[in-house]
Design a protein around this motif. Structure first.
Motif, PDB file in Angstrom:
ATOM      1  N   LEU A  89      -9.119   2.424  -2.583  1.00 30.02           N
ATOM      2  CA  LEU A  89      -8.325   2.595  -3.827  1.00 30.02           C
ATOM      3  C   LEU A  89      -7.669   4.090  -3.857  1.00 30.02           C
ATOM      4  CD1 LEU A  89     -10.196   0.634  -6.430  1.00 30.02           C
ATOM      5  CD2 LEU A  89      -8.527  -0.108  -5.146  1.00 30.02           C
ATOM      6  N   ILE A  90      -6.448   3.970  -4.204  1.00 30.23           N
ATOM      7  CA  ILE A  90      -5.602   5.011  -4.678  1.00 30.23           C
ATOM      8  C   ILE A  90      -5.312   5.258  -5.973  1.00 30.23           C
ATOM      9  CG2 ILE A  90      -3.681   6.363  -4.054  1.00 30.23           C
ATOM     10  CD1 ILE A  90      -5.426   6.030  -1.459  1.00 30.23           C
ATOM     11  N   MET A 104      -3.304  -3.552  -9.884  1.00 32.34           N
ATOM     12  CA  MET A 104      -2.432  -2.637  -9.702  1.00 32.34           C
ATOM     13  C   MET A 104      -2.244  -1.980 -11.095  1.00 32.34           C
ATOM     14  SD  MET A 104      -2.099  -1.531  -6.705  1.00 32.34           S
ATOM     15  CE  MET A 104      -4.020  -2.017  -6.371  1.00 32.34           C
ATOM     16  N   ASP A 105      -2.172  -0.705 -11.570  1.00 28.86           N
ATOM     17  CA  ASP A 105      -1.855  -0.157 -12.883  1.00 28.86           C
ATOM     18  C   ASP A 105      -3.145  -0.337 -13.786  1.00 28.86           C
ATOM     19  OD1 ASP A 105       0.425   0.979 -12.276  1.00 28.86           O
ATOM     20  OD2 ASP A 105       1.530  -0.983 -12.739  1.00 28.86           O
ATOM     21  N   SER A 154      -4.290   7.760  -9.777  1.00 30.62           N
ATOM     22  CA  SER A 154      -3.346   8.686 -10.320  1.00 30.62           C
ATOM     23  C   SER A 154      -4.000   9.044 -11.690  1.00 30.62           C
ATOM     24  CB  SER A 154      -2.122   8.350 -10.363  1.00 30.62           C
ATOM     25  OG  SER A 154      -1.089   9.208 -11.194  1.00 30.62           O
ATOM     26  N   ASN A 199      -8.428  -8.194   2.594  1.00 35.12           N
ATOM     27  CA  ASN A 199      -7.617  -8.627   1.728  1.00 35.12           C
ATOM     28  C   ASN A 199      -8.130  -9.525   0.406  1.00 35.12           C
ATOM     29  OD1 ASN A 199      -5.334  -7.480   3.038  1.00 35.12           O
ATOM     30  ND2 ASN A 199      -4.838  -9.222   4.373  1.00 35.12           N
ATOM     31  N   VAL A 241      -3.338   2.815  -8.394  1.00 35.56           N
ATOM     32  CA  VAL A 241      -1.872   2.541  -8.061  1.00 35.56           C
ATOM     33  C   VAL A 241      -1.596   2.166  -6.690  1.00 35.56           C
ATOM     34  CG1 VAL A 241      -1.114   4.751  -9.303  1.00 35.56           C
ATOM     35  CG2 VAL A 241      -1.731   5.005  -7.028  1.00 35.56           C
ATOM     36  N   ASP A 242      -2.696   2.015  -5.911  1.00 37.18           N
ATOM     37  CA  ASP A 242      -2.678   1.253  -4.608  1.00 37.18           C
ATOM     38  C   ASP A 242      -3.821   1.069  -4.118  1.00 37.18           C
ATOM     39  OD1 ASP A 242      -1.190   0.350  -2.417  1.00 37.18           O
ATOM     40  OD2 ASP A 242      -0.795   2.347  -1.322  1.00 37.18           O
ATOM     41  N   GLU A 243      -3.958   0.101  -3.150  1.00 43.09           N
ATOM     42  CA  GLU A 243      -5.075  -0.356  -2.522  1.00 43.09           C
ATOM     43  C   GLU A 243      -4.728  -0.193  -0.735  1.00 43.09           C
ATOM     44  OE1 GLU A 243      -6.041  -4.151  -3.766  1.00 43.09           O
ATOM     45  OE2 GLU A 243      -4.484  -5.158  -3.079  1.00 43.09           O
ATOM     46  N   VAL A 244      -5.955  -0.122  -0.208  1.00 45.91           N
ATOM     47  CA  VAL A 244      -5.744   0.102   1.230  1.00 45.91           C
ATOM     48  C   VAL A 244      -6.790  -0.833   2.093  1.00 45.91           C
ATOM     49  CG1 VAL A 244      -5.667   1.395   3.398  1.00 45.91           C
ATOM     50  CG2 VAL A 244      -4.722   2.303   1.146  1.00 45.91           C
TER      51      VAL A 244
END
Length: 206
Positions: free
Chosen positions: A188-189, A83-84, A191, A43, A155-158
């Protein structure tokens, strides 16, 4: 650069007796970098390098242990894009899952198949994704070749907790994982499904 942040952390640093001849501050810096550099803190992100030490508490020695223990408050440079955020990387590989991207210091970036330019398809023989770009009633296959520079939006993180104990960045025992472990602790995700995103060569020629 925005993709890097300063994370405030706290940890207890153990200094063995054979390092007592070194200044405490220098020994702490060396210990923290050995412990955290190129490691993922759950985190928090991928740790890069120590920025500064903000506070050193009094050192103490535990019974049966000749080493000194010091509670340290510090700031660490961490890779964790917003993000973004729009970033440029290089295509590492392609699979049916999507396009895998590398930044050099960080490889766990996936652009899923449904987040590519539309319409796109996977070429089984080449093992590459391609964008079926339509212009003037004609279609051109624009391949996403390995090694090509690609601009993408995060667009996202895991985060995957790979330890049995729940982590906190400010606890005495930081939850740290090798960035190169088989099960990625941080990914990371991204786009490219909008104008201006995708291979740089696509837009440099327009």
């Amino acid at each position: 650069m925005k993709m890097f942040v300063l994370a405030e952390m706290k940890d207890t640093v153990r200094i063995p007796p054979w390092l007592f001849d070194i200044k405490l501050n220098d020994a702490v810096v060396d210990s923290l970098n050995k412990k955290l550099a190129n490691k993922v803190v759950h985190n928090v992100g991928l740790c890069i390098a120590l920025w500064d030490i903000t506070k050193l508490e009094d050192s103490y020695i535990l019974p049966g242990d000749g080493a000194s223990h010091t509670v340290v408050y510090f700031r660490y440079v961490v890779f964790r894009p917003f993000m973004d955020e729009v970033i440029v990387g290089k295509i590492k590989s392609c699979s049916k899952e999507g396009v895998h991207v590398s930044l050099g210091l960080f490889d766990d970036i996936l652009i899923p198949s449904d987040a590519l330019q539309h319409p796109s398809k996977f070429d089984e023989s080449e093992q590459l994704w391609l964008w079926e770009y339509e212009v003037e009633e004609a279609s051109h296959d624009l391949y996403m070749d390995i090694g090509e520079e690609i601009r993408f939006r995060v667009v996202d993180e895991v985060f995957v907790d790979t330890t049995p104990v729940g982590p906190e960045s400010a606890t005495e025992n930081l939850d740290i994982t090798d960035a190169e472990s088989k099960k990625s602790p941080y990914s990371l995700i991204a786009s490219i499904g909008e104008p201006g995103l995708g291979l740089l060569s696509w837009w440099n020629n327009t």
